[in-house]
Structures are given as C-alpha cells and as structure tokens.
Design a protein around this motif. Structure first.
Motif, PDB file in Angstrom:
ATOM      1  N   GLU A 169     -10.235 -16.355 -14.279  1.00 55.64           N
ATOM      2  CA  GLU A 169      -9.037 -15.539 -14.044  1.00 55.64           C
ATOM      3  C   GLU A 169      -8.916 -14.428 -15.077  1.00 55.64           C
ATOM      4  O   GLU A 169      -8.535 -13.302 -14.753  1.00 55.64           O
ATOM      5  N   GLU A 170      -9.241 -14.733 -16.331  1.00 58.07           N
ATOM      6  CA  GLU A 170      -9.206 -13.723 -17.389  1.00 58.07           C
ATOM      7  C   GLU A 170     -10.201 -12.609 -17.093  1.00 58.07           C
ATOM      8  O   GLU A 170      -9.877 -11.419 -17.225  1.00 58.07           O
ATOM      9  N   ALA A 171     -11.407 -12.987 -16.680  1.00 55.83           N
ATOM     10  CA  ALA A 171     -12.432 -11.997 -16.358  1.00 55.83           C
ATOM     11  C   ALA A 171     -11.966 -11.066 -15.253  1.00 55.83           C
ATOM     12  O   ALA A 171     -12.106  -9.837 -15.346  1.00 55.83           O
ATOM     13  N   LEU A 172     -11.388 -11.632 -14.204  1.00 60.56           N
ATOM     14  CA  LEU A 172     -10.968 -10.827 -13.059  1.00 60.56           C
ATOM     15  C   LEU A 172      -9.734  -9.985 -13.372  1.00 60.56           C
ATOM     16  O   LEU A 172      -9.560  -8.896 -12.833  1.00 60.56           O
ATOM     17  N   TYR A 173      -8.878 -10.492 -14.238  1.00 60.66           N
ATOM     18  CA  TYR A 173      -7.665  -9.755 -14.598  1.00 60.66           C
ATOM     19  C   TYR A 173      -7.989  -8.546 -15.474  1.00 60.66           C
ATOM     20  O   TYR A 173      -7.371  -7.485 -15.349  1.00 60.66           O
ATOM     21  N   LEU A 174      -8.983  -8.686 -16.346  1.00 59.92           N
ATOM     22  CA  LEU A 174      -9.274  -7.635 -17.321  1.00 59.92           C
ATOM     23  C   LEU A 174     -10.326  -6.629 -16.862  1.00 59.92           C
ATOM     24  O   LEU A 174     -10.212  -5.433 -17.156  1.00 59.92           O
ATOM     25  N   ALA A 175     -11.343  -7.093 -16.150  1.00 62.46           N
ATOM     26  CA  ALA A 175     -12.587  -6.318 -16.043  1.00 62.46           C
ATOM     27  C   ALA A 175     -12.643  -5.373 -14.854  1.00 62.46           C
ATOM     28  O   ALA A 175     -12.034  -5.603 -13.810  1.00 62.46           O
ATOM     29  N   ASP A 176     -13.426  -4.314 -15.045  1.00 64.75           N
ATOM     30  CA  ASP A 176     -13.816  -3.435 -13.940  1.00 64.75           C
ATOM     31  C   ASP A 176     -15.001  -4.026 -13.189  1.00 64.75           C
ATOM     32  O   ASP A 176     -15.153  -3.836 -11.993  1.00 64.75           O
ATOM     33  N   ARG A 177     -15.858  -4.730 -13.947  1.00 67.02           N
ATOM     34  CA  ARG A 177     -16.992  -5.428 -13.345  1.00 67.02           C
ATOM     35  C   ARG A 177     -17.162  -6.784 -14.021  1.00 67.02           C
ATOM     36  O   ARG A 177     -16.841  -6.946 -15.202  1.00 67.02           O
ATOM     37  N   VAL A 178     -17.681  -7.726 -13.261  1.00 64.65           N
ATOM     38  CA  VAL A 178     -17.944  -9.070 -13.777  1.00 64.65           C
ATOM     39  C   VAL A 178     -19.425  -9.370 -13.611  1.00 64.65           C
ATOM     40  O   VAL A 178     -19.987  -9.191 -12.523  1.00 64.65           O
TER      41      VAL A 178
END
Length: 244
Positions: free
Chosen positions: A194-203
């Motif tokens: 969830e943190e990755a998806l909330y913050l990032a432009d790409r994962v």
C-alpha cells in the motif's frame, strides 16, 4: 531525462568458497522528479541494490550512472530504516554534519540547517538529542539530514517500517509534500504494498534467488491518492499476485 540509470547489474557474494548470486541482470531507469518504489520478499536484494546505487558497495557487474550520461554525477542522499543519528549530537548538530565537506559560510550553513529542520517540522526540537525524540521525530531528523545534502536522488530503505500505521501514513504525506517542493527523484524500498502504491509513480516488483525484476508498472493515479479507493485496491491485488 534520467536521473539514475541501472543497466544489467548483477551482484554475488562468496559463501563457503562458492559464489552466491544476490542480484541478476537488474535494469532500471529512474526519471527526474520520479518516485520509484521497489517491493519484494525478504532476501531478494532490495537493500543491496540501494547500497550499490549510493556507492557503499562497488563490487558488482554492470553499470550504475547517477545523473545524465556525460553530465556531472548526481548527488545522492540516503535514509535508512533506523535513523542512524549520532546520539551525542542534537538534531541541529546532526543535520549540520551534511555540510562538513562544503565551503559555505557559517551563516549560510546555519540558515540551511534551520531550513531543513523546519521543512520536516522539527523547529521546536532543534536542540533536542535523539533520546528525547519519538521514533517518528528521529526519522524526520534523519530525512532532514539527507535533504540537507541537497541530493538529486533520495534513496530510502524501509524508512517508515518501524513506525505505527498512523505515524507511517503521516510521514508518507510529509514525504510527498517535500517531494513536491524540491522535485527530486526518490527510490524507496518497502515491504508495504500500500505504501508503494500510495507514494510511487512506478513500482518495481522483485523476486528472490537471485534477486531479479519480475515486473515494473506505472501507477497512473492522480495525487492526492485515495488509500481506500477502488483503483488503488485493484493495483494492490495485482502486486500481491506477483509477490505470492
């Protein structure tokens, strides 16, 4: 234009006289002003990759270019999971360490220290020692010290992993606010999908043994993002399917 180019990077350690591959053929290009999150199971080499990027380990195969090809190397700052503040120094003195190799005047140095402490909301705790800070405050001080280096690229290794969920969300929002003001590139390693998806432009999703890229995908959602929204939930499901 890229602020970071990782091309065909592989890394091995020697264990009991035999080479043990940790990273295999990692290629990733981080654009300027982009946030990239790296997720994956423990042991897939996420933290090792950050160590290579920042230059703490130079024994690898492949190429890592910090900045644009042919230009001056980009400045890189790093924030670890534990704050790594010097316990005998105040917040102010810890941030001041970022300028030890610079030749700026004492007054300019003092102004910059104050600016970055204010930026992370610790102006009232500039004279406090790490033992007098909460975990979240200490991590904010570590972020201030990294930002005081005025990096083009900020690397973050599980920076909020040891914090409770409410404080973690608060610091995620503070990080985005800092990113919007300074428009630097950020590469963040996290176990929190969830943190990755909330913050990032790409994962970038990694898999282990050896660590390699399984997928890289865009998070094409406008900010501010709805943590409980349908679109974010759909992307979370996709990530979990890749990780399991």
């Amino acid at each position: 234009m890229h602020s970071l180019s990782i091309e065909h990077v592989s890394k091995s350690y020697t264990l009991d006289g035999a080479a043990r591959p940790v990273l295999k053929d990692i290629t990733l290009h981080v654009r300027r002003n982009e946030i990239v999150a790296i997720i994956g199971a423990s042991g897939c080499g996420k933290s090792t990759l950050l160590r290579l990027i920042v230059g703490l380990d130079t024994d690898f195969h492949g190429s890592i270019i910090r900045g644009s090809k042919g230009a001056a190397p980009a400045r890189v700052g790093m924030v670890f999971q534990d704050h790594r503040l010097f316990p005998w120094l105040t917040v102010e003195a810890n941030v001041n360490l970022a300028f030890d190799s610079s030749d700026i005047s004492p007054s300019t140095r003092s102004d910059k220290v104050r600016h970055y402490i204010d930026l992370v909301g610790l102006s009232e705790f500039a004279k406090a020692y790490p033992r007098q800070l909460s975990g979240g405050m200490a991590q904010r001080a570590a972020i201030a010290r990294a930002l005081a280096q005025e990096p083009d690229i900020l690397l973050m290794d599980e920076p909020f992993g040891a914090l409770d969920s409410i404080l973690r969300m608060r610091l995620q929002d503070e990080l985005l606010s800092i990113w919007e003001k300074h428009r630097l590139s950020i590469v963040i390693v996290t176990h929190d999908v969830e943190e990755a998806l909330y913050l990032a432009d790409r994962v970038m999703v990694m898999e282990p043994n050896p660590g390699r890229i399984r997928d890289v995908f865009e998070v094409a959602l406008p900010r501010p993002r709805d943590r409980g929204g349908v679109l974010l939930s759909t992307l979370k499901k996709r990530c979990m399917e890749l990780l399991i």
